[in-house]
Scaffold this active site. Structure first.
Site, mmCIF file in Angstrom:
data_model
loop_
_atom_site.group_PDB
_atom_site.id
_atom_site.type_symbol
_atom_site.label_atom_id
_atom_site.label_comp_id
_atom_site.label_asym_id
_atom_site.label_seq_id
_atom_site.Cartn_x
_atom_site.Cartn_y
_atom_site.Cartn_z
ATOM 1 C CG ASP A 61 -1.596 -1.209 1.581
ATOM 2 O OD1 ASP A 61 -1.416 -2.199 0.863
ATOM 3 O OD2 ASP A 61 -2.325 -1.215 2.580
ATOM 4 C CG ASP A 140 -0.728 -4.833 20.840
ATOM 5 O OD1 ASP A 140 -0.707 -6.027 20.450
ATOM 6 O OD2 ASP A 140 -1.615 -4.383 21.589
#
Ligand SMILES: *[C@@H]1O[C@H](CO)[C@@H](O)[C@H](O)[C@H]1NC(C)=O
Ligand SMILES: *[C@@H]1O[C@H](CO)[C@@H](O)[C@H](O)[C@H]1NC(C)=O
Ligand SMILES: *[C@@H]1O[C@H](CO)[C@@H](O)[C@H](O)[C@H]1NC(C)=O
Ligand SMILES: *[C@@H]1O[C@H](CO)[C@@H](O)[C@H](O)[C@H]1NC(C)=O
Length: 575
Positions: A61, A140
Site C-alpha cells: 500500500d 502490538d
C-alpha cells in the site's frame, strides 16, 4: 483445492523450523525462510521504467501521501528483507513532480510497544499551521491492531526525514468495552475537521461479515473518542481495508477541481472508498454526508452488482487520495501486485508496483468518478507518432511503428457507425465474465477493436485491450476488456481477463482508449477515464525491443480510427 509446490515447500520448511509461516492475520503470511534469497539482476525484463517501485523487495500500500514545502512525500508498505510480505516498515520517497522519485531512509519502523510487530498502513493529515500528522496502524506485542500518531521531528526539514511517535500511543485500541475485533481494526484515513472543532477519522473494520468504517473524533488529535455509530457499514462485504473518505465537486458543467478533505456544503458530494479484503478490489460509493449527524447516505449500496463502482476493474488495491492545495486537484495512488508466482517473484527479487498517480473527479453525470494520469507524466513522452484518420476493416491489424512498444503511452479513438451489426445481449452479464467468454480471438459484430500490446511477431503472445459494442434493451452497451489469456507462454502467471461496461453513448461520443505500457504493466483508461483496467503481464518473447504494438479490429463492421497518438516513454528516475 490445489496446493502449489511452493506452499508445500513452505509447509516442509515450517515443520523443520517451527515458524516458517507466521500467520498474523488471515491475509498476511510471513515467509521467513524465503526472505534472504537475493535477486538475479542480470535479466530483468519485467522491471518498470516509469511506474513507482523500489530497487528490490516487496511493496504494497501507498501510505500517508502528502505535499509539504513543495515536495511530494510518498511512504509505502515495504519489506526490507525480501520479495514477499513481512517485516513491514514505512519506506519513504520524495518527488518534485510525481514522476521522478528520490529514496530516503525508512520513516516509520517498529520501535515502541504499540508497533513492535509491524507498522501498517495509515494516512497523513495537514494540521492548521501546516504541520503534518501521520496516523497509522501498529501491531502490538499481543498482535493486536492499534492506531498510532507520529509527528515530524523537524518542521524546517522539507524532506521530513525523522518522525517522532507520540508517547500516548496507542491512541485508539480494541478493548473489552468497545468490542472491536483486534485482528480487524486498521488503516486510518486522512482526518477531516468539522465546524464543531472536532477532527474525524475512519478506521476499517468488520463484525463477523459486516464490513464497516468506524468513526473516531478528537479536538486535539491525541485523545480520540469512538462515535456511537460507524460512518457506514454493509452486511456481507467482509473486512474493509484502507477506507478513504473525501468530498468531490458536483458542478455542471463538470469540473476537474478537487476539494480539501474538510470541505462540505452545497455542490459537494462525498465518496467513500473501501478496499474489500475478501474480493481484493477497491470499491466506492457516492453519496451525501451530513456532518452534523455524521451520517453518510450513499446513492447506491454494495448489494446491486450492476451499479457497483470500482476505481479499476483489473488489478488494483489499497489506494489512497490526497488533496493538493495550490493545484486544486485530488490525486489517487494505488498498489498493483504481481500476477507471477511467488517463486518467480523471489527469483526476480521484487514484487509490487504503484500505478501512475491519477487525478480524480466526479463525472458530469454525477454517477461515477473519472480518473486520468497526472499531466506531469507527459514530460516523459518523446518521439510522437500521429496517424491520419484510418479505416480498419474487420480482421485487420495495423502495426504502430516508431515507438518503443514495451515502454509507451498510446491514445486511440474510434468512430463506429454500423450499429446494426452489434451483437444482441439478452440479459445482463457480469462484464468480466463477458470479456473472458468473448476475448480478442472471438470474432464479433461491432468489435472487438482496440490495441494489441506486448505482441510477439507471430502473435504467440499478446495482451488485447479492446471494446465490443452490444445491443442491450434497445441501447448500445459498450464493453471494455483487457484480455491477458495469451499474454505469456509462461502459464505459471495469473492471466485472468478483466472487463467493465463503460457508461457512454457511442452514437454521440468517440470511443477513446489510453494505454500506458511499461514492461509488465498495462494500465488502460477507457471513455476518457470513465473506466480503468490495470493488468500485469510477463511475456517471454514480446519483451523489450521485441514487443510490437498494433491497432486491430476483429469485428465484421469496419471502424474508423479518428486519432492515434503514441509516444515512446523515457525512463523516470525512480529510487
Ligand atoms: C532542521 O532542518 C533544517 C533544514 O534541513 C536544518 O538546517 C536544521 O539543522 C535542522 N534542525 C535540527 C535540530 O536538526
Ligand atoms: C475477528 O477477525 C478475525 C480476522 O479476520 C477473524 O478470524 C475472526 O473471526 C473475527 N472475529 C469476529 C467475532 O468477527
Ligand atoms: C494479488 O494477486 C493474486 C494473483 O494474481 C491475487 O489472487 C491476489 O488476491 C492479489 N492480492 C491483492 C491484495 O490484490
Ligand atoms: C481474430 O479472430 C480470429 C478468428 O477467431 C482469430 O483466429 C484471431 O486470433 C483473432 N485476432 C486476435 C488479435 O485475437
Amino acid at each position: 483445492m490445489a496446493v502449489s509446490p511452493i506452499l508445500l515447500l513452505l509447509a516442509i520448511f515450517s515443520l523443520i523450523y517451527g515458524n516458517g509461516i507466521l500467520p498474523i492475520e488471515a491475509t498476511h503470511h510471513v515467509y521467513r525462510n524465503l526472505q534472504t534469497l537475493s535477486s538475479d539482476s542480470s535479466d530483468q525484463p519485467y522491471r518498470t521504467a516509469y511506474h513507482f517501485q523500489p530497487p528490490k523487495n516487496w511493496i504494497n500500500d501507498p501510505n500517508g501521501p502528502m505535499r509539504y514545502k513543495g515536495l511530494y512525500h510518498l511512504f509505502y508498505q515495504y519489506n526490507p528483507k525480501g520479495a514477499v510480505w513481512g517485516n513491514i516498515v514505512w519506506a519513504h520517497s520524495v518527488s518534485k513532480d510525481l514522476v521522478n522519485w528520490t529514496p530516503l531512509d525508512h520513516a516509520i519502523y517498529p520501535s515502541q510497544p504499540s508497533d513492535i510487530n509491524g507498522c501498517w498502513s495509515g494516512s497523513a493529515t495537514i494540521l492548521p499551521g501546516g504541520k503534518p500528522a501521520i496516523l497509522y496502524t501498529g501491531i502490538d506485542p499481543n498482535n493486536h491492531q492499534v492506531q498510532n500518531l507520529a509527528l515530524p521531528k523537524n518542521m524546517s526539514d522539507p524532506l521530513l526525514r525523522e518522525w517522532v511517535k507520540s508517547p500516548k500511543n496507542p491512541l485508539m485500541a480494541p478493548t473489552s468495552a468497545n468490542m472491536i475485533n483486534s485482528s480487524s481494526f486498521r488503516d486510518p484515513t486522512t482526518a477531516w475537521l468539522g465546524k464543531d472543532g472536532y477532527w474525524r477519522v475512519l478506521i476499517g473494520s468488520k463484525i463477523h461479515t459486516r464490513g464497516m468504517a468506524i468513526l473516531y473524533k478528537s479536538k486535539n488529535f491525541v485523545n480520540w473518542v469512538q462515535a456511537k455509530q460507524p460512518l457506514h457499514s454493509a452486511e456481507g462485504t467482509g473486512m474493509w481495508e484502507c477506507p478513504d473518505f473525501y468530498p468531490v465537486l458536483n458542478n455542471k458543467p463538470s469540473s476537474t477541481i478537487g476539494l480539501d478533505t474538510s470541505v462540505n456544503g452545497d455542490n459537494v458530494r462525498h465518496v467513500l472508498k473501501v478496499s474489500l479484503d475478501d474480493k481484493k478490489h477497491d470499491h466506492y460509493l457516492i453519496g451525501t454526508y451530513d456532518i452534523a449527524k455524521d451520517i453518510f447516505t450513499p446513492d447506491n449500496g454494495f448489494e446491486d452488482s450492476q451499479t457497483v463502482l470500482r476505481y479499476d476493474y483489473g488489478k488494483y488495491y489499497a489506494s489512497k487520495t490526497i488533496f493538493e492545495d495550490g493545484k486544486n486537484r485530488r490525486v489517487l495512488l494505488g498498489w498493483v501486485n504481481e500476477s507471477s508466482s511467488v517463486s518467480d517473484d523471489i527469483k526476480k527479487g521484487w514484487a509490487g508496483i504503484h500505478t501512475i498517480p491519477r487525478a480524480i473527479w466526479l463525472h458530469k453525470s454525477g454517477k461515477q468518478l473519472v480518473q486520468w494520469p497526472v499531466v506531469e507524466l507527459e514530460s516523459l513522452r518523446v518521439n510522437p507518432v500521429h496517424w491520419p484518420t484510418k479505416v480498419v476493416k474487420g480482421g485487420e491489424m495495423l502495426q504502430v511503428t516508431g515507438v518503443t512498444a514495451a515502454q509507451a503511452d498510446v491514445e486511440i479513438s474510434f468512430d463506429v457507425n454500423e450499429f446494426g451489426k452489434g451483437e444482441v445481449l439478452d440479459q445482463w452479464v457480469d462484464p468480466q465474465i463477458l470479456c473472458s467468454r468473448k476475448g480478442a480471438a472471438v470474432k464479433g459484430g461491432l468489435g472487438p477493436f482496440g490495441l494489441l500490446v506486448f505482441a510477439s511477431r507471430g502473435l504467440q503472445e499478446y495482451t488485447a485491450v479492446f471494446f465490443r459494442i452490444f445491443r442491450y434493451q434497445n441501447k448500445n452497451l459498450v464493453l471494455m476488456c483487457s484480455d491477458q489469456s495469451r499474454s505469456s507462454l509462461n502459464k505459471d502467471n495469473d492471466m485472468t481477463t478483466y472487463g467493465t461496461f463503460v457508461d457512454m453513448d457511442p452514437l454521440h461520443e468517440k470511443l477513446s482508449l489510453r494505454t500506458l505500457i511499461d514492461h509488465s504493466v498495462v494500465e488502460s483508461f477507457g471513455g476518457e477515464g470513465r473506466a480503468c483496467i490495470t493488468a500485469r503481464v510477463y511475456p517471454t518473447i514480446a519483451i523489450n525491443e521485441k514487443a510490437q504494438l498494433y491497432a486491430f479490429n476483429n469485428g465484421t463492421a469496419a471502424v474508423k480510427i479518428t486519432r492515434l497518438s503514441a509516444w515512446s516513454m523515457e525512463k523516470a528516475k525512480i529510487n
